[in-house]
Design a protein around this motif. Structure first.
Motif, mmCIF file in Angstrom:
data_model
loop_
_atom_site.group_PDB
_atom_site.id
_atom_site.type_symbol
_atom_site.label_atom_id
_atom_site.label_comp_id
_atom_site.label_asym_id
_atom_site.label_seq_id
_atom_site.Cartn_x
_atom_site.Cartn_y
_atom_site.Cartn_z
ATOM 1 N N MET A 159 0.851 -1.175 0.000
ATOM 2 C CA MET A 159 0.000 0.000 0.000
ATOM 3 C C MET A 159 0.890 1.229 0.000
ATOM 4 S SD MET A 159 -3.236 0.854 0.068
ATOM 5 C CE MET A 159 -3.505 2.529 -0.557
ATOM 6 N N LEU A 160 0.811 2.042 -1.070
ATOM 7 C CA LEU A 160 1.578 3.275 -1.165
ATOM 8 C C LEU A 160 0.734 4.406 -0.617
ATOM 9 C CD1 LEU A 160 3.064 1.343 -3.184
ATOM 10 C CD2 LEU A 160 3.749 3.391 -4.410
ATOM 11 N N CYS A 161 1.190 5.004 0.481
ATOM 12 C CA CYS A 161 0.374 5.986 1.188
ATOM 13 C C CYS A 161 1.278 6.826 2.089
ATOM 14 C CB CYS A 161 -0.690 5.268 2.024
ATOM 15 S SG CYS A 161 -0.006 4.080 3.216
ATOM 16 N N ARG A 162 0.685 7.715 2.853
ATOM 17 C CA ARG A 162 1.421 8.394 3.907
ATOM 18 C C ARG A 162 1.316 7.547 5.183
ATOM 19 N NH1 ARG A 162 2.276 12.836 0.983
ATOM 20 N NH2 ARG A 162 0.532 13.453 -0.343
ATOM 21 N N GLU A 163 2.238 7.745 6.081
ATOM 22 C CA GLU A 163 2.273 6.893 7.271
ATOM 23 C C GLU A 163 0.989 7.057 8.084
ATOM 24 O OE1 GLU A 163 5.161 5.789 11.046
ATOM 25 O OE2 GLU A 163 5.591 7.564 9.813
ATOM 26 N N PRO A 164 0.228 5.995 8.266
ATOM 27 C CA PRO A 164 -0.988 6.088 9.076
ATOM 28 C C PRO A 164 -0.648 6.156 10.558
ATOM 29 C CG PRO A 164 -0.667 3.837 8.310
ATOM 30 C CD PRO A 164 0.429 4.655 7.688
ATOM 31 N N SER A 165 -1.586 6.680 11.350
ATOM 32 C CA SER A 165 -1.343 6.767 12.798
ATOM 33 C C SER A 165 -1.270 5.390 13.430
ATOM 34 C CB SER A 165 -2.448 7.602 13.460
ATOM 35 O OG SER A 165 -3.735 7.071 13.145
ATOM 36 N N VAL A 166 -2.060 4.456 12.914
ATOM 37 C CA VAL A 166 -2.000 3.057 13.356
ATOM 38 C C VAL A 166 -2.172 2.171 12.138
ATOM 39 C CG1 VAL A 166 -2.869 3.499 15.684
ATOM 40 C CG2 VAL A 166 -4.491 3.018 13.843
ATOM 41 N N TRP A 167 -1.641 0.954 12.229
ATOM 42 C CA TRP A 167 -1.862 -0.026 11.171
ATOM 43 C C TRP A 167 -1.897 -1.411 11.794
ATOM 44 C CZ3 TRP A 167 2.656 3.074 10.891
ATOM 45 C CH2 TRP A 167 3.841 2.453 11.283
ATOM 46 N N PRO A 168 -2.431 -2.386 11.081
ATOM 47 C CA PRO A 168 -2.610 -3.712 11.676
ATOM 48 C C PRO A 168 -1.300 -4.361 12.084
ATOM 49 C CG PRO A 168 -3.911 -3.498 9.660
ATOM 50 C CD PRO A 168 -3.014 -2.295 9.738
ATOM 51 N N GLU A 169 -1.394 -5.250 13.062
ATOM 52 C CA GLU A 169 -0.240 -6.016 13.511
ATOM 53 C C GLU A 169 0.352 -6.797 12.341
ATOM 54 O OE1 GLU A 169 2.614 -7.404 16.062
ATOM 55 O OE2 GLU A 169 1.052 -5.905 16.490
ATOM 56 N N LEU A 273 2.899 25.993 -10.872
ATOM 57 C CA LEU A 273 3.065 26.220 -9.440
ATOM 58 C C LEU A 273 3.150 27.711 -9.162
ATOM 59 C CD1 LEU A 273 5.846 23.604 -8.572
ATOM 60 C CD2 LEU A 273 3.416 23.438 -8.026
ATOM 61 N N LEU A 274 2.522 28.153 -8.081
ATOM 62 C CA LEU A 274 2.719 29.514 -7.608
ATOM 63 C C LEU A 274 3.927 29.549 -6.677
ATOM 64 C CD1 LEU A 274 -0.142 29.871 -8.784
ATOM 65 C CD2 LEU A 274 -0.665 31.333 -6.821
ATOM 66 N N ASP A 275 4.654 30.638 -6.700
ATOM 67 C CA ASP A 275 5.830 30.798 -5.862
ATOM 68 C C ASP A 275 5.383 31.291 -4.485
ATOM 69 O OD1 ASP A 275 8.476 30.988 -5.014
ATOM 70 O OD2 ASP A 275 8.625 33.076 -5.679
ATOM 71 N N VAL A 276 5.007 30.344 -3.621
ATOM 72 C CA VAL A 276 4.541 30.671 -2.267
ATOM 73 C C VAL A 276 5.632 30.242 -1.298
ATOM 74 C CG1 VAL A 276 2.734 30.334 -0.551
ATOM 75 C CG2 VAL A 276 2.160 30.294 -2.993
ATOM 76 N N THR A 277 6.070 31.169 -0.453
ATOM 77 C CA THR A 277 7.282 30.937 0.338
ATOM 78 C C THR A 277 7.037 30.328 1.712
ATOM 79 O OG1 THR A 277 7.178 33.195 1.224
ATOM 80 C CG2 THR A 277 8.433 32.857 -0.815
ATOM 81 N N ASP A 278 5.800 30.287 2.188
ATOM 82 C CA ASP A 278 5.556 29.825 3.567
ATOM 83 C C ASP A 278 4.603 28.631 3.607
ATOM 84 O OD1 ASP A 278 3.443 31.367 2.678
ATOM 85 O OD2 ASP A 278 3.007 32.235 4.644
ATOM 86 N N MET A 279 4.894 27.624 2.785
ATOM 87 C CA MET A 279 4.033 26.451 2.718
ATOM 88 C C MET A 279 4.266 25.527 3.924
ATOM 89 S SD MET A 279 2.211 26.918 0.095
ATOM 90 C CE MET A 279 1.420 25.320 0.101
ATOM 91 N N PRO A 280 3.202 24.976 4.493
ATOM 92 C CA PRO A 280 3.361 24.024 5.599
ATOM 93 C C PRO A 280 4.014 22.724 5.106
ATOM 94 C CG PRO A 280 1.088 24.820 5.425
ATOM 95 C CD PRO A 280 1.787 25.244 4.183
ATOM 96 N N ALA A 281 4.575 21.981 6.050
ATOM 97 C CA ALA A 281 5.214 20.705 5.721
ATOM 98 C C ALA A 281 4.158 19.645 5.419
ATOM 99 C CB ALA A 281 6.095 20.254 6.878
ATOM 100 N N LEU A 282 4.588 18.596 4.736
ATOM 101 C CA LEU A 282 3.710 17.483 4.376
ATOM 102 C C LEU A 282 4.468 16.176 4.595
ATOM 103 C CD1 LEU A 282 0.952 16.635 3.056
ATOM 104 C CD2 LEU A 282 2.170 16.627 0.875
ATOM 105 N N PRO A 283 3.849 15.180 5.216
ATOM 106 C CA PRO A 283 4.536 13.891 5.399
ATOM 107 C C PRO A 283 4.888 13.254 4.057
ATOM 108 C CG PRO A 283 2.572 14.020 6.782
ATOM 109 C CD PRO A 283 2.516 15.195 5.845
ATOM 110 N N PRO A 284 5.954 12.473 4.002
ATOM 111 C CA PRO A 284 6.353 11.829 2.746
ATOM 112 C C PRO A 284 5.431 10.678 2.382
ATOM 113 C CG PRO A 284 7.738 11.069 4.541
ATOM 114 C CD PRO A 284 6.865 12.160 5.116
ATOM 115 N N LEU A 285 5.562 10.221 1.153
ATOM 116 C CA LEU A 285 4.897 8.998 0.714
ATOM 117 C C LEU A 285 5.762 7.809 1.121
ATOM 118 C CD1 LEU A 285 3.926 10.158 -2.879
ATOM 119 C CD2 LEU A 285 2.336 9.810 -0.975
ATOM 120 N N GLY A 286 5.122 6.682 1.353
ATOM 121 C CA GLY A 286 5.868 5.493 1.732
ATOM 122 C C GLY A 286 5.134 4.236 1.325
#
Length: 313
Positions: A159-169, A273-286
């Protein structure tokens, strides 16, 4: 006394066959025992008998019978998606067996959020197909809620996604590709030519509405609340990339989005893309995958994606 779920399940396992589910789904679709029988190659009495059996197993009516056909009860309407998923899963399983027997090739089942598809897989999978022609990749695109279901039901190997807060054992997550939030518009939007913009400069612009469950939408709502602003929306909420592209190209709209989601269109010059200088961070894909039980094809694809992402970020 109403039977428990365990009792109902035991009855189905003991007495029901897939034909019972097929008859139920067919009548739900066609609204008539005769049309359902024609569709699945049985007689009308046989289909009627199968549905009566299923009602007996479940101890509840599934259809209202009337002169013009059969209409689902509320219970049947809510049960139908479960039955349809069961039949679809069985059909997919038979296709898998037939494919393996006829070709000897391996199959890997991949789920991916929209950003992983547009940001990586559209580039990586064609190259993987050329390098490993003996492996069939079955790709399902899914949002966050759908991803959770695919993982919980073991319907995917990767599953290619961002890191979930929890995932199955038994599952593990590994970061694959960095990502970032960006503001995107059509190439002719007047703000595309401006430099050093800040998010506060864009509060009064018209925005394309985002799905409320996405990370970008939650971030956008928080930014608006932080500045005490009320967003001006073009009120068309869609998951279709083609529709988003059409909206941004035809109107003076902006959207806040992960770069990965729009990367394909940006690379082709269809969006800017617009040149916006103060963009918030985003978790990576994994990649989220089963720790111990992956098949060889899943291991090969997983290793390939890590190598590809390292060379082509």
């Amino acid at each position: 006394m109403t039977p428990s779920s365990a009792v109902l399940y035991a009855r189905l396992m003991t007495g029901a066959r897939f034909r019972h589910l097929q008859a139920f789904a067919a009548i739900a679709e066609f609204g008539s025992a005769q049309r359902a029988a024609d569709a699945i190659g049985l007689t009308q009495p046989a289909v009627t008998h199968l549905v009566a059996d299923l009602e007996e197993f479940l101890q509840c009516p599934l259809f209202h019978r009337h002169a013009r056909g059969m209409r689902m009860t509320d219970m049947a309407r809510e049960l139908l998606p479960f039955v349809q998923r069961s039949l679809a899963t069985l059909e997919a399983g038979t296709q898998f067996v037939a494919f393996r027997q006829s070709s000897g090739h391996s199959i890997v089942r991949v789920g991916a959020i929209h950003g992983a598809v547009n940001g990586l897989l559209v580039r990586a999978l064609p190259a993987f197909g050329r390098a490993k022609p003996d492996i069939l990749v079955q790709l399902q695109e899914a949002n966050a809620a759908e991803s959770s279901a695919l993982i919980s039901n073991r319907e995917v190997d990767l599953m290619l996604c961002r890191e979930p807060s929890v995932w199955p054992e038994g599952w593990e997550f590994a970061e694959l590709l960095p990502d970032r939030l960006v503001v995107v518009a059509g190439p002719r939007h007047p703000l595309v030519r401006k430099r050093g913009l800040r998010l506060a400069d864009l509060l009064d612009e018209m925005w394309l509405m985002l799905h409320p469950a996405t990370h970008a939408r939650k971030t956008f709502d928080a930014l608006m609340a932080e500045h005490g602003a009320v967003a001006r929306y073009r009120k068309l909420e869609v998951r279709s990339s083609a529709m988003v592209l059409a909206q941004l190209q035809s109107e003076t709209l902006l959207t806040l989005t992960p770069y990965s989601v729009m990367r394909q269109f940006i690379d082709m010059g269809q969006l800017a893309l617009l040149d916006v200088t103060d963009m918030p961070a985003l978790p990576p894909l994994g990649i989220l995958s089963v720790r111990e039980e992956r098949g060889e094809a899943a291991n090969v694809l997983k290793d390939y994606l890590f190598r590809y992402a390292a060379k082509h970020p």
